[in-house]
Write a protein that holds these residues in place. Structure first.
Motif, PDB file in Angstrom:
ATOM      1  N   ARG A 184       0.664  -1.261  -0.020  1.00 21.98           N
ATOM      2  CA  ARG A 184       0.126  -0.023  -0.123  1.00 21.98           C
ATOM      3  C   ARG A 184       0.988   1.069  -0.016  1.00 21.98           C
ATOM      4  NH1 ARG A 184      -3.676  -1.559   2.993  1.00 21.98           N
ATOM      5  NH2 ARG A 184      -5.626  -1.795   1.275  1.00 21.98           N
ATOM      6  N   ALA A 189      -3.870  -3.405  -5.601  1.00 24.92           N
ATOM      7  CA  ALA A 189      -3.796  -2.706  -6.761  1.00 24.92           C
ATOM      8  C   ALA A 189      -5.333  -2.248  -7.121  1.00 24.92           C
ATOM      9  CB  ALA A 189      -3.129  -3.560  -8.001  1.00 24.92           C
ATOM     10  N   PHE A 201       2.202   1.968  -3.603  1.00 30.05           N
ATOM     11  CA  PHE A 201       1.193   2.450  -4.400  1.00 30.05           C
ATOM     12  C   PHE A 201       0.981   3.830  -4.256  1.00 30.05           C
ATOM     13  CE2 PHE A 201      -0.211  -1.711  -5.634  1.00 30.05           C
ATOM     14  CZ  PHE A 201      -0.493  -1.646  -6.927  1.00 30.05           C
ATOM     15  N   ALA A 207      -0.418  -1.582 -12.837  1.00 30.09           N
ATOM     16  CA  ALA A 207       0.030  -2.675 -11.960  1.00 30.09           C
ATOM     17  C   ALA A 207       0.601  -3.937 -12.747  1.00 30.09           C
ATOM     18  CB  ALA A 207      -0.920  -3.073 -10.724  1.00 30.09           C
ATOM     19  N   TYR A 211      -6.031   1.138  -6.650  1.00 36.30           N
ATOM     20  CA  TYR A 211      -5.224   2.253  -7.295  1.00 36.30           C
ATOM     21  C   TYR A 211      -5.588   1.974  -8.903  1.00 36.30           C
ATOM     22  CZ  TYR A 211      -3.349   2.917  -2.846  1.00 36.30           C
ATOM     23  OH  TYR A 211      -3.289   2.964  -1.444  1.00 36.30           O
ATOM     24  N   ARG A 241       1.997   7.208  -6.582  1.00 36.38           N
ATOM     25  CA  ARG A 241       0.955   8.070  -7.193  1.00 36.38           C
ATOM     26  C   ARG A 241       1.484   9.442  -6.601  1.00 36.38           C
ATOM     27  NH1 ARG A 241      -4.955   7.001  -4.571  1.00 36.38           N
ATOM     28  NH2 ARG A 241      -5.546   6.008  -6.312  1.00 36.38           N
ATOM     29  N   LEU A 249      -3.098   3.558 -11.715  1.00 32.75           N
ATOM     30  CA  LEU A 249      -1.906   2.902 -11.736  1.00 32.75           C
ATOM     31  C   LEU A 249      -2.006   1.765 -12.241  1.00 32.75           C
ATOM     32  CD1 LEU A 249      -0.336   3.986  -8.157  1.00 32.75           C
ATOM     33  CD2 LEU A 249       0.644   4.923 -10.406  1.00 32.75           C
TER      34      LEU A 249
END
Ligand code: NAD
Length: 486
Positions: free
Chosen positions: A157, A195, A160, A203, A198, A164, A201
């Motif tokens: 986490r 993932a 991620f 992954a 998010y 970001r 993003l």
């Protein structure tokens, strides 16, 4: 208002490079106050088994930030590395290392015009770094590799969030889940689970050996990578090599309450005391710390002064143009100080914050936090692996193992170093003096803990039992690796 942080100068080149960095901070009027703490080799030597005094521990826990120089762990005295202990005890679970091409630091990539800007997030607490190792027989050493769901989740986490914040588009998970299906498998499963939170993003995952090959051939393919502890350790040193070596590798050990900022390199005993070490990695770590503390203007000014200095070809003895005389540690710091306020032509300080800015000095837990990710999951005992010391041939060992069976179990297989040797195997398989005997529950039987220990005790009447492992099922998932053909 000044923020108070704990500072440990460290061993070897530690005091020289720390003094250089603090002088640069002072010249930029960084609003920090330092409480110097007693940590390092001399405190091991003075009898402190953790390498630090109680007062140092209390100060660090109270202030929440430790800025440290490298420290030496005495060899062969049964003491654990102070660096690893500090990261584990204070739960600095995410190790962030930012690698970036620096103008003035020549590498094969800079010569080829390839610019590198990538961040490695290494899990910092778990894996083989627990140091849980045992000699099972005189010939067989076994180390435990601990990967947990909560431990993986917190670092993934973090990765991620970091990606970001830095404006990255993608995060990759490096792993070896094709071989370590349960440990790396759990890390990878957790990665894709998180993932989903998010979607902005991209992954992806990559097997760590392929990752190493791609990093040295096409480092520009990656922006950020999250890995388990040992793999992350190796891959991040590889990345240090991509941008010019350990002298340019900063490191931040981030936890929810305490964070530690240090260089990746060690105490460099070969050059200690000569005022020739390169303070850049520690300075970059310090710049990360300033950003973490919200001192972003100071961080940018100092980073720009460093980048400008490097761009001008100023260097210590470990890098740079050999035809230009090198500076010693203090002269190098003086040049950076003289360049405060200047901007490099290329690059420049990161505009994004490296970290979620926070200070945790007000947070003092009264008890340890315990995390169980799925408290209500159903579990069942399916059997047991009994590890024994023996030099019997597999078929003879199977006879002994069969003779200890009771009506609750059936004998499934025997393996040696993970290779099945019974009921099928090859006479070409070389054996050591430790075997694993796998018993699973007989049809219709419900096992309890005592059944498992009873059969292990019965086996111990005939063989030396080295270790016993439960074969578990959690929910609908089998919690152990299967034998060949099972
Ligand atoms: P090292 O990083 O200290 O040195 C490796 C090589 O890099 C040496 O040739 C050294 O001279 C050079 N080097 C390292 N930092 C440099 C710098 N800033 N400027 C110029 N050259 C530099 O690794 P090592 O020799 O394997 O370890 C020495 C000691 O450091 C050991 O006791 C080890 O346990 C400890 N160590 C501590 C940390 C830490 O505190 N986080 C990390 C790694 C190693």
């Amino acid at each position: 208002m000044k923020t108070k942080i704990a500072v440990a100068k460290g061993d070897g080149i530690g005091p020289e490079i720390m003094d250089a960095v603090l002088r640069i901070f002072e010249a930029n009027e960084v609003p920090l106050e330092y409480e110097f703490v007693e940590m390092g080799k001399s405190y091991f030597d003075a009898g402190h088994s953790t390498g630090m005094t109680e007062a140092a521990k209390a100060t660090i826990e109270n202030l929440g930030i430790l800025f440290k120089g490298p420290m030496e762990t005495p060899k062969g005295k049964g003491v654990k590395s102070i660096n690893v202990t500090a990261r584990k005890v204070w739960n600095t679970y995410a190790n962030q290392r930012d690698f970036r091409s620096l103008n003035g630091v020549q590498t094969v990539f800079s010569k080829a015009g390839v610019s590198i800007n990538l961040t490695i997030i290494r899990e910092n607490i778990e894996d083989t770094y627990g140091g849980i190792e045992h000699m099972m027989t005189n010939d067989v050493a076994v180390g435990r590799r601990i990967i947990t769901r909560p431990g993986s989740a917190q670092v993934i986490r973090y990765a991620f969030e970091m990606a970001r914040r830095k404006g990255y588009k993608k995060l990759a998970c490096g792993h070896k889940a094709n071989i370590m299906k349960l440990t790396d498998g759990l890390f990878l499963e957790t990665f894709y689970e998180i993932a989903k939170e998010y979607p902005d993003l991209q992954a992806s995952d990559i097997i760590v050996d392929d990752l190493c090959m791609k990093l040295v051939s096409h480092p520009e393919m990656f922006q950020s990578i999250v890995l388990t502890n040992l793999q992350g350790d190796i891959v991040s040193d590889l990345c240090a090599g991509l941008v010019g070596g350990l002298g340019f590798a900063p490191s931040a050990n981030i936890g929810d309450n305490i964070s530690i900022f240090e260089a990746v390199h060690g105490t460099a005993p070969d050059i200690a005391g000569r005022n020739i070490a390169n303070p850049t990695a520690l300075l970059l770590s310090g710049i990360s710390m300033l950003r973490y503390l919200g001192l972003t203007a100071n961080a940018a000014t100092i980073e720009n002064a460093l980048l400008y200095t490097l761009e001008k070809g100023v260097h210590t003895g470990d890098f740079g143009d050999r035809s230009v005389p090198s500076k010693n540690t203090s002269e190098f710091a003086d040049c950076i100080i003289a360049n405060l306020g200047k901007h490099p032509v290329q690059g420049g300080a990161f505009s994004q914050p490296n970290f979620e800015c926070k200070t945790n000095a007000d947070f003092h837990p009264s008890e340890n936090k315990i995390t169980v990710s799925q408290p209500d999951i159903e579990e069942e005992i399916l059997g047991v692996d009994v590890f024994v010391e023996s030099t019997l041939q597999p078929a003879q060992l199977a006879e002994v193992a069969q003779s200890k069976l009771n009506d609750k179990f059936k004998l499934i297989m025997i393996s040696n170093r993970g290779t099945q040797v019974w009921p099928t195997g090859s006479v070409y398989t070389e054996l050591v003096n430790q075997f694993r005997i796998r018993y699973e529950k007989a049809d219709g039987i419900e096992l309890n803990q005592k059944d498992v220990f009873n059969i292990a005790a019965d086996v111990s009447d005939a063989l030396k039992v080295c270790s016993v492992e439960f074969l578990m099922k959690f929910g609908d998932k089998i919690g152990y690796s299967l034998a060949q053909g099972q």
